[in-house]
Design a protein around this motif. Structure first.
Motif, PDB file in Angstrom:
ATOM      1  N   ARG A  88     -44.482 -34.069 -16.951  1.00  0.00           N
ATOM      2  CA  ARG A  88     -44.829 -35.261 -17.731  1.00  0.00           C
ATOM      3  C   ARG A  88     -45.395 -34.860 -19.089  1.00  0.00           C
ATOM      4  O   ARG A  88     -45.069 -35.461 -20.113  1.00  0.00           O
ATOM      5  CB  ARG A  88     -45.839 -36.114 -16.953  1.00  0.00           C
ATOM      6  N   ASN A  89     -46.229 -33.838 -19.111  1.00  0.00           N
ATOM      7  CA  ASN A  89     -46.801 -33.346 -20.360  1.00  0.00           C
ATOM      8  C   ASN A  89     -45.697 -32.857 -21.290  1.00  0.00           C
ATOM      9  O   ASN A  89     -45.686 -33.164 -22.487  1.00  0.00           O
ATOM     10  CB  ASN A  89     -47.805 -32.232 -20.063  1.00  0.00           C
ATOM     11  N   PHE A  90     -44.752 -32.092 -20.729  1.00  0.00           N
ATOM     12  CA  PHE A  90     -43.636 -31.603 -21.538  1.00  0.00           C
ATOM     13  C   PHE A  90     -42.790 -32.763 -22.059  1.00  0.00           C
ATOM     14  O   PHE A  90     -42.373 -32.763 -23.224  1.00  0.00           O
ATOM     15  CB  PHE A  90     -42.764 -30.639 -20.734  1.00  0.00           C
ATOM     16  N   ALA A  91     -42.521 -33.746 -21.208  1.00  0.00           N
ATOM     17  CA  ALA A  91     -41.728 -34.900 -21.625  1.00  0.00           C
ATOM     18  C   ALA A  91     -42.394 -35.621 -22.793  1.00  0.00           C
ATOM     19  O   ALA A  91     -41.721 -36.050 -23.740  1.00  0.00           O
ATOM     20  CB  ALA A  91     -41.513 -35.843 -20.449  1.00  0.00           C
ATOM     21  N   ASP A  92     -43.714 -35.745 -22.732  1.00  0.00           N
ATOM     22  CA  ASP A  92     -44.444 -36.372 -23.832  1.00  0.00           C
ATOM     23  C   ASP A  92     -44.291 -35.571 -25.122  1.00  0.00           C
ATOM     24  O   ASP A  92     -44.087 -36.136 -26.199  1.00  0.00           O
ATOM     25  CB  ASP A  92     -45.923 -36.522 -23.484  1.00  0.00           C
ATOM     26  N   GLN A  93     -44.382 -34.245 -25.027  1.00  0.00           N
ATOM     27  CA  GLN A  93     -44.218 -33.397 -26.213  1.00  0.00           C
ATOM     28  C   GLN A  93     -42.792 -33.469 -26.748  1.00  0.00           C
ATOM     29  O   GLN A  93     -42.574 -33.531 -27.959  1.00  0.00           O
ATOM     30  CB  GLN A  93     -44.576 -31.956 -25.883  1.00  0.00           C
ATOM     31  N   ALA A  94     -41.819 -33.467 -25.858  1.00  0.00           N
ATOM     32  CA  ALA A  94     -40.414 -33.508 -26.267  1.00  0.00           C
ATOM     33  C   ALA A  94     -40.099 -34.817 -26.987  1.00  0.00           C
ATOM     34  O   ALA A  94     -39.270 -34.837 -27.908  1.00  0.00           O
ATOM     35  CB  ALA A  94     -39.507 -33.336 -25.052  1.00  0.00           C
ATOM     36  N   HIS A  95     -40.746 -35.859 -26.584  1.00  0.00           N
ATOM     37  CA  HIS A  95     -40.525 -37.166 -27.213  1.00  0.00           C
ATOM     38  C   HIS A  95     -40.809 -37.116 -28.712  1.00  0.00           C
ATOM     39  O   HIS A  95     -40.150 -37.802 -29.492  1.00  0.00           O
ATOM     40  CB  HIS A  95     -41.402 -38.219 -26.531  1.00  0.00           C
ATOM     41  N   TRP A  96     -41.771 -36.297 -29.099  1.00  0.00           N
ATOM     42  CA  TRP A  96     -42.180 -36.242 -30.507  1.00  0.00           C
ATOM     43  C   TRP A  96     -41.492 -35.138 -31.297  1.00  0.00           C
ATOM     44  O   TRP A  96     -41.722 -34.997 -32.501  1.00  0.00           O
ATOM     45  CB  TRP A  96     -43.698 -36.100 -30.595  1.00  0.00           C
ATOM     46  N   MET A  97     -40.619 -34.357 -30.655  1.00  0.00           N
ATOM     47  CA  MET A  97     -39.890 -33.307 -31.373  1.00  0.00           C
ATOM     48  C   MET A  97     -38.796 -33.909 -32.247  1.00  0.00           C
ATOM     49  O   MET A  97     -38.200 -34.920 -31.883  1.00  0.00           O
ATOM     50  CB  MET A  97     -39.193 -32.351 -30.391  1.00  0.00           C
ATOM     51  N   SER A  98     -38.546 -33.244 -33.357  1.00  0.00           N
ATOM     52  CA  SER A  98     -37.386 -33.632 -34.150  1.00  0.00           C
ATOM     53  C   SER A  98     -36.133 -33.137 -33.430  1.00  0.00           C
ATOM     54  O   SER A  98     -36.210 -32.300 -32.515  1.00  0.00           O
ATOM     55  CB  SER A  98     -37.454 -32.997 -35.542  1.00  0.00           C
TER      56      SER A  98
ATOM     57  N   GLU B 212     -33.869 -31.181 -34.582  1.00  0.00           N
ATOM     58  CA  GLU B 212     -33.724 -29.753 -34.851  1.00  0.00           C
ATOM     59  C   GLU B 212     -34.667 -28.929 -33.967  1.00  0.00           C
ATOM     60  O   GLU B 212     -34.276 -27.883 -33.445  1.00  0.00           O
ATOM     61  CB  GLU B 212     -33.974 -29.448 -36.332  1.00  0.00           C
ATOM     62  N   GLN B 213     -35.888 -29.382 -33.812  1.00  0.00           N
ATOM     63  CA  GLN B 213     -36.844 -28.679 -32.946  1.00  0.00           C
ATOM     64  C   GLN B 213     -36.351 -28.672 -31.499  1.00  0.00           C
ATOM     65  O   GLN B 213     -36.431 -27.638 -30.826  1.00  0.00           O
ATOM     66  CB  GLN B 213     -38.217 -29.347 -33.000  1.00  0.00           C
ATOM     67  N   ALA B 214     -35.841 -29.786 -31.048  1.00  0.00           N
ATOM     68  CA  ALA B 214     -35.351 -29.879 -29.676  1.00  0.00           C
ATOM     69  C   ALA B 214     -34.148 -28.963 -29.460  1.00  0.00           C
ATOM     70  O   ALA B 214     -34.046 -28.287 -28.435  1.00  0.00           O
ATOM     71  CB  ALA B 214     -34.986 -31.322 -29.339  1.00  0.00           C
ATOM     72  N   GLN B 215     -33.232 -28.914 -30.424  1.00  0.00           N
ATOM     73  CA  GLN B 215     -32.068 -28.053 -30.294  1.00  0.00           C
ATOM     74  C   GLN B 215     -32.472 -26.587 -30.260  1.00  0.00           C
ATOM     75  O   GLN B 215     -31.969 -25.815 -29.435  1.00  0.00           O
ATOM     76  CB  GLN B 215     -31.082 -28.307 -31.446  1.00  0.00           C
ATOM     77  N   GLU B 216     -33.372 -26.187 -31.139  1.00  0.00           N
ATOM     78  CA  GLU B 216     -33.840 -24.804 -31.154  1.00  0.00           C
ATOM     79  C   GLU B 216     -34.545 -24.454 -29.848  1.00  0.00           C
ATOM     80  O   GLU B 216     -34.339 -23.379 -29.275  1.00  0.00           O
ATOM     81  CB  GLU B 216     -34.776 -24.564 -32.345  1.00  0.00           C
ATOM     82  N   PHE B 217     -35.359 -25.371 -29.352  1.00  0.00           N
ATOM     83  CA  PHE B 217     -36.061 -25.148 -28.101  1.00  0.00           C
ATOM     84  C   PHE B 217     -35.077 -24.955 -26.948  1.00  0.00           C
ATOM     85  O   PHE B 217     -35.241 -24.060 -26.116  1.00  0.00           O
ATOM     86  CB  PHE B 217     -37.003 -26.320 -27.806  1.00  0.00           C
ATOM     87  N   LEU B 218     -34.045 -25.777 -26.883  1.00  0.00           N
ATOM     88  CA  LEU B 218     -33.043 -25.660 -25.821  1.00  0.00           C
ATOM     89  C   LEU B 218     -32.324 -24.317 -25.866  1.00  0.00           C
ATOM     90  O   LEU B 218     -32.065 -23.704 -24.830  1.00  0.00           O
ATOM     91  CB  LEU B 218     -32.028 -26.799 -25.917  1.00  0.00           C
ATOM     92  N   ILE B 219     -32.019 -23.851 -27.052  1.00  0.00           N
ATOM     93  CA  ILE B 219     -31.343 -22.558 -27.197  1.00  0.00           C
ATOM     94  C   ILE B 219     -32.242 -21.432 -26.696  1.00  0.00           C
ATOM     95  O   ILE B 219     -31.800 -20.551 -25.954  1.00  0.00           O
ATOM     96  CB  ILE B 219     -30.912 -22.330 -28.664  1.00  0.00           C
ATOM     97  N   VAL B 220     -33.505 -21.472 -27.074  1.00  0.00           N
ATOM     98  CA  VAL B 220     -34.459 -20.447 -26.628  1.00  0.00           C
ATOM     99  C   VAL B 220     -34.602 -20.501 -25.105  1.00  0.00           C
ATOM    100  O   VAL B 220     -34.594 -19.462 -24.427  1.00  0.00           O
ATOM    101  CB  VAL B 220     -35.827 -20.626 -27.324  1.00  0.00           C
ATOM    102  N   GLN B 221     -34.730 -21.697 -24.543  1.00  0.00           N
ATOM    103  CA  GLN B 221     -34.877 -21.834 -23.095  1.00  0.00           C
ATOM    104  C   GLN B 221     -33.646 -21.339 -22.346  1.00  0.00           C
ATOM    105  O   GLN B 221     -33.762 -20.709 -21.299  1.00  0.00           O
ATOM    106  CB  GLN B 221     -35.177 -23.290 -22.722  1.00  0.00           C
ATOM    107  N   TYR B 222     -32.467 -21.620 -22.879  1.00  0.00           N
ATOM    108  CA  TYR B 222     -31.242 -21.152 -22.232  1.00  0.00           C
ATOM    109  C   TYR B 222     -31.187 -19.621 -22.235  1.00  0.00           C
ATOM    110  O   TYR B 222     -30.846 -19.003 -21.227  1.00  0.00           O
ATOM    111  CB  TYR B 222     -30.007 -21.737 -22.929  1.00  0.00           C
TER     112      TYR B 222
END
Length: 66
Positions: A16-26, A28-38
């Motif tokens: 839930r905490n992560f979902a709240d943070q992801a909601h406020w990502m741009s 570009e930030q979300a795409q970069e984060f997904l690449i790093v996580q993958y």
């Protein structure tokens, strides 16, 4: 713990905490984060498989040898 989710209460809170943070990502930030996580997921899978092979087959494996 919600049995349908398969997560502990702590994991539910973290999700839930992560979902709240992801909601406020741009975007570009979300795409970069997904690449790093993958990338991290791929590394973890390799490490896990090498560990299992080493344990089961009693081998000395190095990821650079594969």
């Amino acid at each position: 713990m919600d049995p349908s989710s398969g997560l502990t209460p702590e994991q539910e809170f973290n999700l839930r905490n992560f979902a709240d943070q992801a909601h406020w990502m741009s975007r570009e930030q979300a795409q970069e984060f997904l690449i790093v996580q993958y990338r991290l997921t791929l590394v973890q899978k390799t490490t896990m498989y090498l560990g299992l092979l080493k344990q089961e087959w009693k081998l000395e494996l190095n990821p650079t040898n594969i």
